[in-house]
Write an enzyme that holds these catalytic residues in place. Structure first.
Site, PDB file in Angstrom:
ATOM      1  N   LYS A  35       2.150  59.146  85.560  1.00  0.00           N
ATOM      2  CA  LYS A  35       3.031  60.313  85.653  1.00  0.00           C
ATOM      3  C   LYS A  35       4.471  59.896  85.359  1.00  0.00           C
ATOM      4  O   LYS A  35       4.790  58.706  85.299  1.00  0.00           O
ATOM      5  CB  LYS A  35       2.943  60.926  87.049  1.00  0.00           C
ATOM      6  CG  LYS A  35       3.436  60.005  88.166  1.00  0.00           C
ATOM      7  CD  LYS A  35       3.282  60.647  89.523  1.00  0.00           C
ATOM      8  CE  LYS A  35       3.813  59.705  90.619  1.00  0.00           C
ATOM      9  NZ  LYS A  35       3.737  60.319  91.967  1.00  0.00           N
ATOM     10  N   ARG A 133       3.055  65.664 103.807  1.00  0.00           N
ATOM     11  CA  ARG A 133       3.750  66.147 102.615  1.00  0.00           C
ATOM     12  C   ARG A 133       2.854  67.215 102.013  1.00  0.00           C
ATOM     13  O   ARG A 133       2.875  68.352 102.438  1.00  0.00           O
ATOM     14  CB  ARG A 133       4.041  64.988 101.651  1.00  0.00           C
ATOM     15  CG  ARG A 133       4.924  65.385 100.465  1.00  0.00           C
ATOM     16  CD  ARG A 133       5.236  64.195  99.563  1.00  0.00           C
ATOM     17  NE  ARG A 133       4.045  63.599  98.985  1.00  0.00           N
ATOM     18  CZ  ARG A 133       4.070  62.589  98.118  1.00  0.00           C
ATOM     19  NH1 ARG A 133       5.217  62.044  97.765  1.00  0.00           N
ATOM     20  NH2 ARG A 133       2.943  62.098  97.631  1.00  0.00           N
ATOM     21  N   TYR A 256      37.313  52.785  86.186  1.00  0.00           N
ATOM     22  CA  TYR A 256      37.705  54.021  86.850  1.00  0.00           C
ATOM     23  C   TYR A 256      37.988  53.796  88.328  1.00  0.00           C
ATOM     24  O   TYR A 256      37.280  53.063  89.014  1.00  0.00           O
ATOM     25  CB  TYR A 256      36.599  55.062  86.712  1.00  0.00           C
ATOM     26  CG  TYR A 256      36.502  55.713  85.361  1.00  0.00           C
ATOM     27  CD1 TYR A 256      37.551  56.467  84.854  1.00  0.00           C
ATOM     28  CD2 TYR A 256      35.348  55.580  84.597  1.00  0.00           C
ATOM     29  CE1 TYR A 256      37.457  57.072  83.613  1.00  0.00           C
ATOM     30  CE2 TYR A 256      35.236  56.187  83.357  1.00  0.00           C
ATOM     31  CZ  TYR A 256      36.298  56.936  82.864  1.00  0.00           C
ATOM     32  OH  TYR A 256      36.197  57.537  81.634  1.00  0.00           O
ATOM     33  N   MET A 304      30.009  55.974  81.954  1.00  0.00           N
ATOM     34  CA  MET A 304      28.884  56.641  81.304  1.00  0.00           C
ATOM     35  C   MET A 304      28.239  55.763  80.246  1.00  0.00           C
ATOM     36  O   MET A 304      27.017  55.755  80.081  1.00  0.00           O
ATOM     37  CB  MET A 304      29.332  57.958  80.670  1.00  0.00           C
ATOM     38  CG  MET A 304      28.191  58.724  80.000  1.00  0.00           C
ATOM     39  SD  MET A 304      28.694  60.286  79.230  1.00  0.00           S
ATOM     40  CE  MET A 304      29.039  61.270  80.679  1.00  0.00           C
TER      41      MET A 304
END
Length: 362
Positions: A35, A133, A256, A304
């Site tokens: 998956k 769950r 940053y 990024m």
């Protein structure tokens, strides 16, 4: 291919990890969990790498249909099952195995099964043995079995569960879940319970099919154990290149937010990878990467499209040199721990702009 960053997918390592799972499974069948695009590795390529696998496990119907459209004919377990009549008909048409984890799904099958061909449905009842769950209440299981087993459209009625704490083999919930599953699975076949962690821990579970996931991709599901210690090899190696190098003086900052300040003259390399590629933005200063000269730490915030690394102790590294972010030579779980997450997340969050290069190990 002009991008610096790429994910190299080693099919030989994938097959070796699968062979390890088969040894641990003994007489039980191994249905690989592929998956999430095979945990970010590329579902079709990895499914085709195991032509003799007796079955596969996916999350939803769309993933199963991709496999069928690609020509795979093995049984495919759709873990989340069908959620409406259209999905039920598609599953029957493509001979898919459906998880049944909620009373609403039971009602759907009872309502729509009369309109389906005989023996068109394979159903695995997911029983909640303690994870709380998805799953049917064990107290409801006998009634559900009675309703579904008499349907003309049902050819198979199996049972499965999922362990909450298999990554901690000594956790008391594991024994309670195993006992609950043994009681709930009597009279049903197939029976499936073991995930990667339970399989590697050697948990004595009364199942006939195991569903390994993360171990197949070369990451460890067990707390306190590395993939190498478990005999697993990394399948994905995420790499990029140094695109610039500069010297930063004491007192100057990098990146940053100016979160990292040089305490000494520092040779800083800039690597073309960032959170736009799926590298974790929250990875702190000190997260390891591997250069041709050995491991070095990251510096400052992840951007990024780039990260900064400390090359002061690696003077031989030059612009254009390769850098491994995780994979061969640098366990993805180490990077994940530094970033406060799991190897699962790093592998599955790799973005579509990262080319996957599939190869066989030389």
């Amino acid at each position: 291919m002009h991008r610096c960053v790429r994910a190299t997918i080693d099919l030989s390592a994938f097959r070796a990890n699968h062979a390890r799972a088969r040894v641990l499974a003994g007489a039980r069948a191994v249905w690989p969990v592929i998956k999430g695009d095979a945990y970010g590795h590329g579902m079709l390529a990895l499914a085709r790498a195991l032509p003799d696998a007796p079955g596969f496990c996916v999350a939803d119907l769309d993933e199963a249909l991709l496999l069928r459209e690609a020509g795979l004919r093995q049984p495919i377990l759709v873990l989340q099952g069908a959620h409406d009549g259209a999905a039920l008909r598609v599953a029957a048409e493509h001979w898919l195995t459906l998880g049944v984890h909620a009373p609403e799904q039971v009602e759907l099958i009872v309502r729509d099964a009369p309109s389906l061909p005989a023996r068109a449905l394979a159903l695995w009842l997911k029983v909640d043995t303690g994870m709380h769950r998805l799953g049917l209440d064990p107290a409801e299981l006998d009634a559900v079995r009675a309703r579904l087993s008499g349907l003309r459209a049902v050819r198979e009625l199996g049972v499965m569960t999922h362990f909450a704490c298999a990554d901690e083999p000594d956790h008391p919930l594991n024994l309670r879940q195993r006992s609950a599953f043994a009681a709930a699975s009597r009279g049903l076949a197939p029976r499936s319970a073991c995930n990667s962690a339970a399989l590697l821990a050697g948990a004595p579970v009364a199942d006939s099919i195991v569903r390994p996931g993360i171990m197949l991709y070369g990451a460890s599901p067990l707390l306190g154990s590395t993939a190498a210690e478990l005999g697993l090899a990394p399948v994905m190696t995420l790499s990029s290149r140094v695109i610039a190098i500069r010297t930063v003086a004491p007192g100057e900052t990098v990146g940053y937010g100016a979160t990292w300040t040089a305490r000494r003259t520092t040779r800083v390399g800039y690597v073309a990878v960032g959170y736009g590629d799926g590298y974790p933005r929250h990875a702190p200063t000190g997260t390891p990467v591997r250069t041709l000269a050995g491991e070095v730490p990251t510096l400052g915030r992840v951007s990024m499209d780039s990260i900064s690394i400390d090359l002061t102790g690696a003077p031989s590294v030059r612009v254009g040199d390769s850098v491994t972010l995780w994979g061969q030579g640098l366990d993805v779980d180490r990077v994940a721990r530094a970033a406060g997450t799991l190897g699962y997340e790093l592998l599955t969050r790799l973005t579509a702009r990262v080319p996957r290069v599939v190869r066989e190990r030389a």
